[in-house]
Write a protein that holds these residues in place. Structure first.
Motif, PDB file in Angstrom:
ATOM      1  N   PRO A  33     -12.697  -1.940  15.732  1.00  0.00           N
ATOM      2  CA  PRO A  33     -12.292  -1.942  14.327  1.00  0.00           C
ATOM      3  C   PRO A  33     -12.112  -0.532  13.769  1.00  0.00           C
ATOM      4  O   PRO A  33     -12.859   0.387  14.110  1.00  0.00           O
ATOM      5  CB  PRO A  33     -13.441  -2.664  13.624  1.00  0.00           C
ATOM      6  N   LEU A  34     -11.103  -0.394  12.910  1.00  0.00           N
ATOM      7  CA  LEU A  34     -10.847   0.832  12.167  1.00  0.00           C
ATOM      8  C   LEU A  34     -10.723   0.454  10.696  1.00  0.00           C
ATOM      9  O   LEU A  34      -9.756  -0.207  10.305  1.00  0.00           O
ATOM     10  CB  LEU A  34      -9.569   1.522  12.647  1.00  0.00           C
ATOM     11  N   LEU A  35     -11.673   0.851   9.890  1.00  0.00           N
ATOM     12  CA  LEU A  35     -11.632   0.596   8.457  1.00  0.00           C
ATOM     13  C   LEU A  35     -10.784   1.665   7.793  1.00  0.00           C
ATOM     14  O   LEU A  35     -11.043   2.864   7.945  1.00  0.00           O
ATOM     15  CB  LEU A  35     -13.051   0.611   7.890  1.00  0.00           C
ATOM     16  N   SER A  54      -2.129  -1.041  18.465  1.00  0.00           N
ATOM     17  CA  SER A  54      -2.341  -1.299  19.887  1.00  0.00           C
ATOM     18  C   SER A  54      -3.670  -0.731  20.374  1.00  0.00           C
ATOM     19  O   SER A  54      -4.113  -1.031  21.493  1.00  0.00           O
ATOM     20  CB  SER A  54      -1.197  -0.695  20.719  1.00  0.00           C
ATOM     21  N   HIS A  55      -4.320   0.076  19.545  1.00  0.00           N
ATOM     22  CA  HIS A  55      -5.588   0.696  19.907  1.00  0.00           C
ATOM     23  C   HIS A  55      -6.756   0.223  19.044  1.00  0.00           C
ATOM     24  O   HIS A  55      -7.908   0.318  19.469  1.00  0.00           O
ATOM     25  CB  HIS A  55      -5.486   2.222  19.783  1.00  0.00           C
ATOM     26  N   PHE A  56      -6.443  -0.233  17.817  1.00  0.00           N
ATOM     27  CA  PHE A  56      -7.486  -0.594  16.865  1.00  0.00           C
ATOM     28  C   PHE A  56      -7.163  -1.915  16.171  1.00  0.00           C
ATOM     29  O   PHE A  56      -5.990  -2.274  16.003  1.00  0.00           O
ATOM     30  CB  PHE A  56      -7.623   0.468  15.769  1.00  0.00           C
ATOM     31  N   HIS A  57      -8.206  -2.593  15.752  1.00  0.00           N
ATOM     32  CA  HIS A  57      -8.072  -3.679  14.787  1.00  0.00           C
ATOM     33  C   HIS A  57      -8.197  -3.044  13.411  1.00  0.00           C
ATOM     34  O   HIS A  57      -9.291  -2.688  12.961  1.00  0.00           O
ATOM     35  CB  HIS A  57      -9.170  -4.723  14.996  1.00  0.00           C
ATOM     36  N   CYS A  58      -7.055  -2.811  12.769  1.00  0.00           N
ATOM     37  CA  CYS A  58      -6.993  -2.077  11.502  1.00  0.00           C
ATOM     38  C   CYS A  58      -7.339  -2.996  10.337  1.00  0.00           C
ATOM     39  O   CYS A  58      -6.734  -4.064  10.185  1.00  0.00           O
ATOM     40  CB  CYS A  58      -5.605  -1.482  11.302  1.00  0.00           C
ATOM     41  N   ILE A  59      -8.276  -2.567   9.506  1.00  0.00           N
ATOM     42  CA  ILE A  59      -8.777  -3.371   8.396  1.00  0.00           C
ATOM     43  C   ILE A  59      -8.607  -2.550   7.124  1.00  0.00           C
ATOM     44  O   ILE A  59      -9.227  -1.491   6.974  1.00  0.00           O
ATOM     45  CB  ILE A  59     -10.250  -3.740   8.604  1.00  0.00           C
ATOM     46  N   ALA A  60      -7.760  -3.019   6.203  1.00  0.00           N
ATOM     47  CA  ALA A  60      -7.405  -2.239   5.018  1.00  0.00           C
ATOM     48  C   ALA A  60      -7.648  -3.046   3.748  1.00  0.00           C
ATOM     49  O   ALA A  60      -6.786  -3.824   3.329  1.00  0.00           O
ATOM     50  CB  ALA A  60      -5.943  -1.796   5.100  1.00  0.00           C
ATOM     51  N   PRO A  61      -8.791  -2.883   3.113  1.00  0.00           N
ATOM     52  CA  PRO A  61      -9.050  -3.610   1.867  1.00  0.00           C
ATOM     53  C   PRO A  61      -8.378  -2.950   0.673  1.00  0.00           C
ATOM     54  O   PRO A  61      -8.180  -1.734   0.646  1.00  0.00           O
ATOM     55  CB  PRO A  61     -10.572  -3.518   1.742  1.00  0.00           C
ATOM     56  N   ASP A  62      -8.021  -3.776  -0.322  1.00  0.00           N
ATOM     57  CA  ASP A  62      -7.822  -3.256  -1.672  1.00  0.00           C
ATOM     58  C   ASP A  62      -9.228  -2.946  -2.175  1.00  0.00           C
ATOM     59  O   ASP A  62     -10.064  -3.852  -2.291  1.00  0.00           O
ATOM     60  CB  ASP A  62      -7.182  -4.300  -2.588  1.00  0.00           C
ATOM     61  N   GLN A  63      -9.519  -1.683  -2.455  1.00  0.00           N
ATOM     62  CA  GLN A  63     -10.868  -1.352  -2.888  1.00  0.00           C
ATOM     63  C   GLN A  63     -11.123  -1.833  -4.323  1.00  0.00           C
ATOM     64  O   GLN A  63     -10.202  -2.236  -5.042  1.00  0.00           O
ATOM     65  CB  GLN A  63     -11.108   0.150  -2.760  1.00  0.00           C
ATOM     66  N   ARG A  64     -12.376  -1.814  -4.694  1.00  0.00           N
ATOM     67  CA  ARG A  64     -12.786  -2.296  -6.019  1.00  0.00           C
ATOM     68  C   ARG A  64     -11.900  -1.711  -7.116  1.00  0.00           C
ATOM     69  O   ARG A  64     -11.705  -0.500  -7.211  1.00  0.00           O
ATOM     70  CB  ARG A  64     -14.247  -1.907  -6.275  1.00  0.00           C
ATOM     71  N   GLY A  65     -11.355  -2.580  -7.963  1.00  0.00           N
ATOM     72  CA  GLY A  65     -10.513  -2.140  -9.068  1.00  0.00           C
ATOM     73  C   GLY A  65      -9.043  -2.035  -8.735  1.00  0.00           C
ATOM     74  O   GLY A  65      -8.215  -1.810  -9.623  1.00  0.00           O
ATOM     75  N   TYR A  66      -8.681  -2.210  -7.477  1.00  0.00           N
ATOM     76  CA  TYR A  66      -7.301  -2.038  -7.024  1.00  0.00           C
ATOM     77  C   TYR A  66      -6.705  -3.356  -6.545  1.00  0.00           C
ATOM     78  O   TYR A  66      -7.411  -4.213  -5.992  1.00  0.00           O
ATOM     79  CB  TYR A  66      -7.244  -1.046  -5.870  1.00  0.00           C
TER      80      TYR A  66
END
Length: 291
Positions: free
Chosen positions: A25-27, A48-60
Motif C-alpha cells: 500500500p501507498l497512502l 504496477s508497484h503499489f496499491h495506491c490509496i488516495a482519500p479526500d482528506q477531512r474537509g475536502y
C-alpha cells in the motif's frame, strides 16, 4: 481507478484506489486546494508497484467536513489517517504533497510503527518551515498569501464569481499545460460542495505556524517539541525547484530531523510536479523504493 466510501473514526471518507490490493500500500495525501482525484496523473504510473490509496482528506471533496477551526488541528487530521492505515498491513509507504505533507510527516513522527517509508513532494517539515517563515526573509515574503487564506471572510472572497479568485490563486506560479478547462471544472465541483471551501481554509487557520512580515523577523514563536519531530524511517524528498510558494530554504536543516534522507529534484517543475512530470516522479519513487 475505483472509488468507495469508508468509515474512519465514525465519519464517512471518500477514497480512490489504483492498483491491485495485493501490492504494497501507498497512502497518497493531497494538499490545498486539491482533493484525492489530484493523484490521477501520478497513480497510474505507480499502480504496477503499489496499491495506491488516495482519500479526500477531512474537509475536502466528498469526505466529512465538520464545522469549526479546531476540527482541523494537525492531530485531528492525522487521526483520520491513523484510522485508515490501521486497517492495512503495516508499516506502509506514505506520500504527501503540500498540506498532505504535514499529515504525512505527522504520521511518520507520531506513529512510526505505521510508516515504513515517507515520500514528500514539495512539502515541508514544520521546524525548518517555521524557521524560514519567521526569518523575515524570502520565505516570509513568499508565505504572505497565508494571511489572506486565514481571513474570516476568505471563503466568500475566494468563492466569488464561480471561484475566479481561487482559480487565480491556484494557477499562480504553476505550469498551465496540465490544467485544462475540463479539469478546472472538476475542481470547481469539489470546491462548491456545501461547506467545503471554508473547511479547506480551516487547515490554514488551525495551524500554529507564524508568518513574519518581510524584513521583520519573529522571535516570540510557539515552542515546537523538536525532540518529538524526528522521522526515523527512510525519507525521500522530491522537489520542483521553480516553486514560488515553498522555497528551498524551507527545507534547510531537514537532515537534522530525517537522518535517512534522500533528496531528488524533478527538473522543469514547480509546486505541482505531480501533474507536470508524473512519469519522472514515479520513476524516482520506484527507483528509491527498490534501491
Amino acid at each position: 481507478m475505483e472509488t468507495r466510501f469508508q468509515i474512519l473514526n465514525g465519519q464517512r471518507f471518500h477514497i480512490r484506489r489504483w492498483g491491485s490490493s495485493d501490492l504494497p500500500p501507498l497512502l497518497m495525501l493531497h494538499g490545498f486546494p486539491e482533493y484525492g482525484g489530484a493523484w490521477a496523473d501520478l497513480a497510474p504510473h505507480l499502480a504496477s508497484h503499489f496499491h495506491c490509496i488516495a482519500p479526500d482528506q477531512r474537509g475536502y471533496g466528498q469526505s466529512w467536513a465538520p464545522e469549526g477551526v479546531g476540527q482541523y488541528a494537525t492531530s485531528e487530521l492525522v487521526s483520520d489517517m491513523i484510522a485508515l492505515v490501521e486497517g492495512l498491513d503495516t508499516p506502509i509507504s506514505v506520500l504527501g504533497h503540500d498540506w498532505g505533507a504535514a499529515v504525512a510527516y505527522g504520521l511518520a513522527m507520531f506513529r512510526p510503527d505505521l510508516v515504513g517509508r515517507l515520500i514528500i513532494a514539495n512539502g515541508v517539515h514544520p521546524v525548518p518551515f517555521q524557521r524560514a517563515m519567521a526569518s523575515g526573509g524570502p520565505q516570509s515574503a513568499a508565505s504572505q498569501y497565508i494571511n489572506a487564506l486565514r481571513a474570516p471572510d476568505a471563503a466568500t472572497h475566494f468563492a466569488a464569481n464561480n471561484f475566479t479568485r481561487l482559480e487565480s490563486f491556484f494557477r499562480h506560479g504553476m505550469g498551465l499545460d496540465w490544467l485544462s478547462d475540463a479539469r478546472m471544472e472538476d475542481y470547481r465541483t469539489e470546491w462548491a460542495r456545501p461547506g467545503r471551501l471554508n473547511a479547506m481554509l480551516n487547515w490554514y487557520r488551525a495551524s500554529p505556524l507564524v508568518v513574519a512580515k518581510p524584513g521583520e523577523p519573529c522571535t516570540d514563536l510557539p515552542r515546537l517539541p523538536v525532540e518529538r519531530l524526528m522521522v526515523r524511517c527512510p525519507h525521500l524528498l522530491l522537489w520542483g525547484s521553480d516553486d514560488k510558494a515553498l522555497l528551498p530554504e524551507a527545507t534547510d536543516g531537514l537532515e537534522d530531523f530525517a537522518p535517512d534522507l534522500t533528496r531528488v529534484d524533478i527538473p522543469g517543475t514547480d509546486h505541482w510536479l505531480h501533474h507536470q512530470k508524473p512519469e519522472a516522479m514515479a520513476q524516482a519513487i520506484i527507483e528509491w523504493t527498490d534501491g
